[in-house]
Design an enzyme around this catalytic site. Structure first.
Site, PDB file in Angstrom:
ATOM      1  N   GLY A  12       1.066  -1.117   0.334  1.00 18.77           N
ATOM      2  CA  GLY A  12      -0.166  -0.478   0.278  1.00 18.77           C
ATOM      3  C   GLY A  12       0.761   1.513  -0.210  1.00 18.77           C
ATOM      4  O   GLY A  12       0.623   2.391   0.177  1.00 18.77           O
ATOM      5  N   SER A  13       2.146   1.332  -0.349  1.00 23.02           N
ATOM      6  CA  SER A  13       3.396   2.575  -0.514  1.00 23.02           C
ATOM      7  C   SER A  13       2.735   3.166  -1.210  1.00 23.02           C
ATOM      8  O   SER A  13       2.491   4.847  -1.300  1.00 23.02           O
ATOM      9  CB  SER A  13       4.458   2.052  -0.753  1.00 23.02           C
ATOM     10  OG  SER A  13       4.506   1.555  -1.990  1.00 23.02           O
ATOM     11  N   ASN A  14       2.251   2.767  -2.550  1.00 25.77           N
ATOM     12  CA  ASN A  14       1.195   3.416  -3.821  1.00 25.77           C
ATOM     13  C   ASN A  14      -0.323   4.519  -3.408  1.00 25.77           C
ATOM     14  O   ASN A  14      -0.228   5.545  -3.593  1.00 25.77           O
ATOM     15  CB  ASN A  14       0.791   2.707  -5.062  1.00 25.77           C
ATOM     16  CG  ASN A  14       2.172   3.337  -5.625  1.00 25.77           C
ATOM     17  OD1 ASN A  14       2.404   3.708  -6.268  1.00 25.77           O
ATOM     18  ND2 ASN A  14       2.772   2.256  -5.890  1.00 25.77           N
ATOM     19  N   MET A  88      -4.112  -7.288  -7.308  1.00 26.21           N
ATOM     20  CA  MET A  88      -2.966  -9.137  -7.441  1.00 26.21           C
ATOM     21  C   MET A  88      -3.901  -9.906  -8.007  1.00 26.21           C
ATOM     22  O   MET A  88      -3.926 -10.686  -7.952  1.00 26.21           O
ATOM     23  CB  MET A  88      -2.567  -9.844  -6.680  1.00 26.21           C
ATOM     24  CG  MET A  88      -0.926  -8.793  -6.222  1.00 26.21           C
ATOM     25  SD  MET A  88       0.173  -8.210  -7.411  1.00 26.21           S
ATOM     26  CE  MET A  88       1.042  -9.328  -7.709  1.00 26.21           C
ATOM     27  N   ARG A  89      -5.532  -9.311  -8.735  1.00 22.88           N
ATOM     28  CA  ARG A  89      -6.358 -10.113  -9.501  1.00 22.88           C
ATOM     29  C   ARG A  89      -6.539  -9.160 -10.949  1.00 22.88           C
ATOM     30  O   ARG A  89      -6.427  -8.294 -10.702  1.00 22.88           O
ATOM     31  CB  ARG A  89      -7.321 -10.219  -8.496  1.00 22.88           C
ATOM     32  CG  ARG A  89      -7.250 -10.527  -7.433  1.00 22.88           C
ATOM     33  CD  ARG A  89      -7.792 -12.084  -7.436  1.00 22.88           C
ATOM     34  NE  ARG A  89      -7.391 -12.321  -6.170  1.00 22.88           N
ATOM     35  CZ  ARG A  89      -7.444 -13.762  -5.869  1.00 22.88           C
ATOM     36  NH1 ARG A  89      -7.560 -14.979  -6.353  1.00 22.88           N
ATOM     37  NH2 ARG A  89      -7.625 -14.231  -4.079  1.00 22.88           N
ATOM     38  N   ASN A 105      -4.023   1.924 -14.130  1.00 16.74           N
ATOM     39  CA  ASN A 105      -3.215   1.156 -13.354  1.00 16.74           C
ATOM     40  C   ASN A 105      -1.797   1.293 -13.130  1.00 16.74           C
ATOM     41  O   ASN A 105      -1.394   2.480 -14.282  1.00 16.74           O
ATOM     42  CB  ASN A 105      -3.004  -0.756 -14.321  1.00 16.74           C
ATOM     43  CG  ASN A 105      -2.331  -1.542 -13.767  1.00 16.74           C
ATOM     44  OD1 ASN A 105      -2.183  -1.579 -12.143  1.00 16.74           O
ATOM     45  ND2 ASN A 105      -2.088  -2.250 -14.436  1.00 16.74           N
ATOM     46  N   HIS A 107       1.899   0.751 -13.190  1.00 16.67           N
ATOM     47  CA  HIS A 107       3.039  -0.083 -14.140  1.00 16.67           C
ATOM     48  C   HIS A 107       4.385  -0.521 -13.715  1.00 16.67           C
ATOM     49  O   HIS A 107       4.936   0.575 -14.418  1.00 16.67           O
ATOM     50  CB  HIS A 107       3.060  -0.986 -15.093  1.00 16.67           C
ATOM     51  CG  HIS A 107       3.309  -2.456 -15.396  1.00 16.67           C
ATOM     52  ND1 HIS A 107       2.628  -3.770 -15.129  1.00 16.67           N
ATOM     53  CD2 HIS A 107       4.344  -3.358 -16.104  1.00 16.67           C
ATOM     54  CE1 HIS A 107       3.887  -4.973 -14.958  1.00 16.67           C
ATOM     55  NE2 HIS A 107       4.739  -4.180 -15.258  1.00 16.67           N
TER      56      HIS A 107
HETATM   57  C1  GRF Z   1       4.066  -1.426  -7.199  1.00 14.32           C
HETATM   58  O1  GRF Z   1       5.309  -1.801  -7.374  1.00 14.32           O
HETATM   59  C2  GRF Z   1       3.294  -1.506  -8.843  1.00 14.32           C
HETATM   60  O2  GRF Z   1       3.698  -0.305  -9.832  1.00 14.32           O
HETATM   61  C3  GRF Z   1       3.235  -2.429  -9.065  1.00 14.32           C
HETATM   62  O3  GRF Z   1       2.807  -3.047  -7.467  1.00 14.32           O
HETATM   63  C4  GRF Z   1       3.526  -2.185  -6.708  1.00 14.32           C
HETATM   64  C5  GRF Z   1       3.077  -2.112  -4.823  1.00 14.32           C
HETATM   65  O4  GRF Z   1       3.426  -1.326  -4.166  1.00 14.32           O
HETATM   66  N1  GRF Z   1       1.069  -2.733  -9.603  1.00 14.32           N
HETATM   67  P1  GRF Z   1       2.612  -1.063  -3.005  1.00 14.32           P
HETATM   68  O5  GRF Z   1       2.150  -2.050  -2.350  1.00 14.32           O
HETATM   69  O6  GRF Z   1       1.705  -0.307  -3.251  1.00 14.32           O
HETATM   70  O7  GRF Z   1       3.633  -0.827  -2.409  1.00 14.32           O
END
Ligand code: GRF
Length: 203
Positions: A12-14, A88-89, A105, A107
């Site tokens: 969940g860092s994003n 992750m789905r 999304n 990536h």
């Molecule tokens: C990120 O690297 C994003 O690009 C990918 O999944 C990862 C999620 O990381 N789709 P976080 O859970 O947001 O730390």
């Protein structure tokens, strides 16, 4: 005001970067209406809870059943935009069509290189001299939708995989919130202009 739903299954860092950006004064008119996750034990859940953001947790016994449940919940929250952030789905084509052009999304590679899982490891192992991130709309393919933004950096001779990973995450945290904010602003502006038109006299 525009409403965002974030789908995430991991650290969940994003998610945290997006939530923190949207709590800045200039972005506060937009809201994260919910976090959708398929993992109640994921770290992202506590990040949502500590920010008082509702969590929709679904068990993927089957994709169809899980997506029906997500759709029901989204009917309540009515998001204008959905941001996948490590969900992750793979979403079904029906789900993507339902929210068409409203799902984004992020990536961790320069698509079309290294679509799919473990993109950072793949980019590093392939010896790519340029590494980076892609923010794109979601379509029916795997990490294949129209690109909104890419950012990259040059690999240096002392880059380890861990260093590369940190640099990629730094880019993600800087740019994903900005892109989302801009799209929410655009949605809001378009809605306001439609509202204004309703009050414009024709004579
Ligand atoms: C990120 O690297 C994003 O690009 C990918 O999944 C990862 C999620 O990381 N789709 P976080 O859970 O947001 O730390």
């Amino acid at each position: 005001m525009a409403k965002l739903a974030v789908f995430a299954s991991g650290t969940g860092s994003n998610f945290a970067a997006i939530a923190d950006f949207l709590s800045r004064p200039e972005a506060q008119r937009h809201t994260i209406v919910c976090l959708v996750t398929d993992r109640l034990d994921a770290k992202v859940v506590s990040k949502a809870a500590s920010r008082n953001i509702p969590v929709v947790a679904v068990r993927y016994i089957s994709r169809a059943a899980a997506e029906d449940l997500i759709i029901q919940e989204l009917e309540k929250y009515q998001p204008d935009l959905i941001a996948l952030a490590g969900f992750m789905r793979i979403l079904s084509t029906d789900f993507v069509d339902r929210y068409s052009t409203r799902i984004l999304n992020i990536h961790p590679s320069l698509l079309p290189r290294h679509a799919g899982l473990n993109a950072i490891q793949q980019s590093y192992a392939a010896g790519d001299q340029e590494l980076g991130i892609t923010i794109h709309y979601v379509d029916h393919g795997l990490d294949s939708g129209p690109v909104l933004l890419q950012r990259c950096f040059a690999r240096t001779s002392d880059d380890t995989e861990a260093k590369v990973e940190r640099r990629i995450h730094k880019l993600e945290h800087e740019y994903y919130p900005q892109v989302i904010h801009k799209l929410l602003d655009d949605i809001d502006a378009e809605r306001n202009s439609l509202d204004a038109k309703q009050f414009t006299r024709e004579d």
